[in-house]
Design a protein around this motif. Structure first.
Motif, short mmCIF file in Angstrom:
data_model
loop_
_atom_site.label_atom_id
_atom_site.label_comp_id
_atom_site.label_asym_id
_atom_site.label_seq_id
_atom_site.Cartn_x
_atom_site.Cartn_y
_atom_site.Cartn_z
N LEU A 1 0.60 -1.20 0.24
CA LEU A 1 0.37 -0.47 -0.19
C LEU A 1 1.16 0.96 -0.09
O LEU A 1 0.47 2.33 -0.33
CB LEU A 1 -0.99 0.02 1.17
N ILE B 1 1.35 3.47 -3.32
CA ILE B 1 0.14 3.78 -4.04
C ILE B 1 0.13 5.25 -4.66
O ILE B 1 0.76 5.94 -3.53
CB ILE B 1 -1.03 3.36 -3.60
N ARG C 1 -3.05 9.02 -4.14
CA ARG C 1 -3.50 8.98 -2.87
C ARG C 1 -4.06 10.44 -2.58
O ARG C 1 -3.04 11.61 -2.89
CB ARG C 1 -3.21 8.57 -1.72
N PRO D 1 -5.95 7.32 -0.47
CA PRO D 1 -5.71 6.23 -1.13
C PRO D 1 -6.86 5.85 -1.80
O PRO D 1 -8.47 6.18 -1.48
CB PRO D 1 -5.34 4.30 -0.34
N VAL E 1 -7.61 3.91 -4.26
CA VAL E 1 -8.09 3.03 -4.26
C VAL E 1 -8.01 1.83 -3.50
O VAL E 1 -7.87 2.02 -2.26
CB VAL E 1 -6.87 1.98 -5.56
#
Length: 428
Positions: A271, A274, A277, A390, A392
């Motif tokens: 994570l 990512i 964000r 984030p 996603v």
């Protein structure tokens, strides 16, 4: 207690794309090897039973070197993915087919219910099929007559008992088939997925009957099901099959956790990388996973089970003591919001005093989601300012039907996403 059934080095080989053993040349090669006292040459070849890959050989091992014992009165669960070899194993144990190698040793009569309507003749009535099926299982006519009323009553098909079975629904057929198999007093009862087509009332009734057979009458039950709640409530020990190989044999709860944790690939913990964000970045999501109450990381969950949502966060550029408010939301795969929870909703304060990595866990004592696939999203505020959001999902998980109501009654929840419980009372 002595073993009533013993499987020793059971293997089953099939030729792909062919019915029977194969070509005449293969049969001649087998005969020539046997004359010379040699091993069957085709036992040295064969692919692993993995249906997800392309076949590269002519032969496949549906089962390979299965060994186990079952004691009298034991209820053994057999679990695994579709195509893992469960039904093949039960067919071998029931003498429906023979193993390629290995042997089965049993004491007493085996009654099998391997699929809906096993052994039924569609043109005969339910009553006639009871007598025919009973005779196949080795019962005398007088024995069947003695049990007839009990079988009909248990099946719940009394109105249609003199109607040809071809007019029965799949549920009625499996009710009658189970009633016959369970009431004709076998020493070993082999049951494969019969609860899949039964309603909630029949499932509870069938599980109760199998428990009565094992506990009350000391009879042995081999039970295959994809319904983990049924396996958990009925079986004290379970075997997990994977690609035709026994990969776990032990206590049922541990076997189910092993199966669920390996059935689906765990989400990678990446994570921190990512890009899409927002937020100050003082506190950022680093990884996410779900744990069972025993600490095992899982991607498949039985509803009603206690679990932990575990978030690893990275704290950097901290200048003073900060309050973290971490929230997560659960969504359907098409992004329909199911629920949201922040630690601040429960007046829970989480403080950090220095930079570093921290693990924040949220214990959910009784997961109330219905069966299905779900995704998890997350957001962090630090001192009431957005720190990380984030765009996603953090991860995903799958919910499997469990004993949510703690009654053995699995219920019928249709397409609802949330399950609820209530305190019931009657007043006048």
């Amino acid at each position: 207690m002595s073993a009533i059934l013993k499987a020793e080095n059971i293997s089953k080989q099939y030729r792909l794309g062919m019915v029977g053993t194969g070509t005449l040349s293969h049969d001649l090669n087998r005969i020539w090897a046997s004359i010379r006292g040699k091993e069957d040459p085709y036992l040295k070849v064969g692919a692993v039973n993995d249906r997800s890959i392309k076949a590269t050989e002519d032969y496949v091992w549906a089962l390979r070197d299965i060994n186990f014992e079952v004691k009298q009165g034991e209820v053994l669960g057999i679990i695994g993915k579709n195509g893992a070899g469960k039904t093949t194993l039960l067919k071998i144990l029931s003498r429906v087919t023979s193993p390629t190698t290995g042997s089965i040793k049993t004491k007493g009569r085996i009654a099998s219910l391997l699929e809906v309507g096993t052994g039924f003749h569609p043109e005969l009535t339910g009553r006639e099929n009871i007598f025919m099926n009973g005779a196949v299982l080795g019962m005398t006519k007088s024995e069947i007559k003695r049990k007839l009323d009990e079988i009909i009553d248990f099946s719940g098909c009394e109105m249609y008992i003199d109607t040809p079975v071809k007019r029965y629904s799949s549920g009625m057929t499996v009710r009658l088939g189970f009633a016959v198999a369970a009431h004709l007093e076998p020493e070993i009862l082999v049951v494969d997925e019969v609860l899949a087509v039964g309603d909630a009332e029949f499932q509870k009734k069938a599980i109760g009957k199998m428990q009565d057979l094992s506990i009350g009458q000391g009879r042995t039950v081999l039970f295959v099901s994809h319904n983990m709640a049924s396996v958990k409530s009925l079986c004290s020990r379970s075997i997990v099959l994977e690609n035709g190989i026994s990969v776990y044999d032990g206590a049922t709860e541990d076997a189910i956790n092993y199966y669920l944790s390996n059935e689906q690939e765990i989400i990678p913990e990446d994570l921190i990388s990512i890009k899409d964000r927002s937020g100050t970045g003082i506190v950022k999501f680093q990884s996410f996973h779900i744990e069972h109450s025993n600490g095992q990381i899982i991607a498949n969950i039985l509803n009603g089970d206690p679990i932990k949502f575990s978030f690893k966060v990275d704290v950097s550029n901290l200048t003073n003591i900060s309050n973290i408010d971490l929230g997560f939301s659960i969504h359907t795969p098409d992004d329909e919001l199911i629920t949201v929870l922040y630690n601040s909703y429960q007046n829970k304060t989480i403080q950090v005093r220095e930079n570093g990595e921290y693990i924040i866990q949220c214990v959910i004592p009784d997961l109330s989601l219905n069966e299905g696939h779900y995704i998890v999203k997350g957001r962090i505020e630090c001192d009431k300012v957005e720190s990380d959001w984030p765009k996603v999902p953090l991860g995903k998980f799958n919910v499997v039907k469990g004993d949510f109501y703690r009654t053995g009654n699995l219920g019928f929840n249709g397409k609802s996403k949330l399950l609820i419980k209530g305190e019931w009372d009657l007043k006048k």
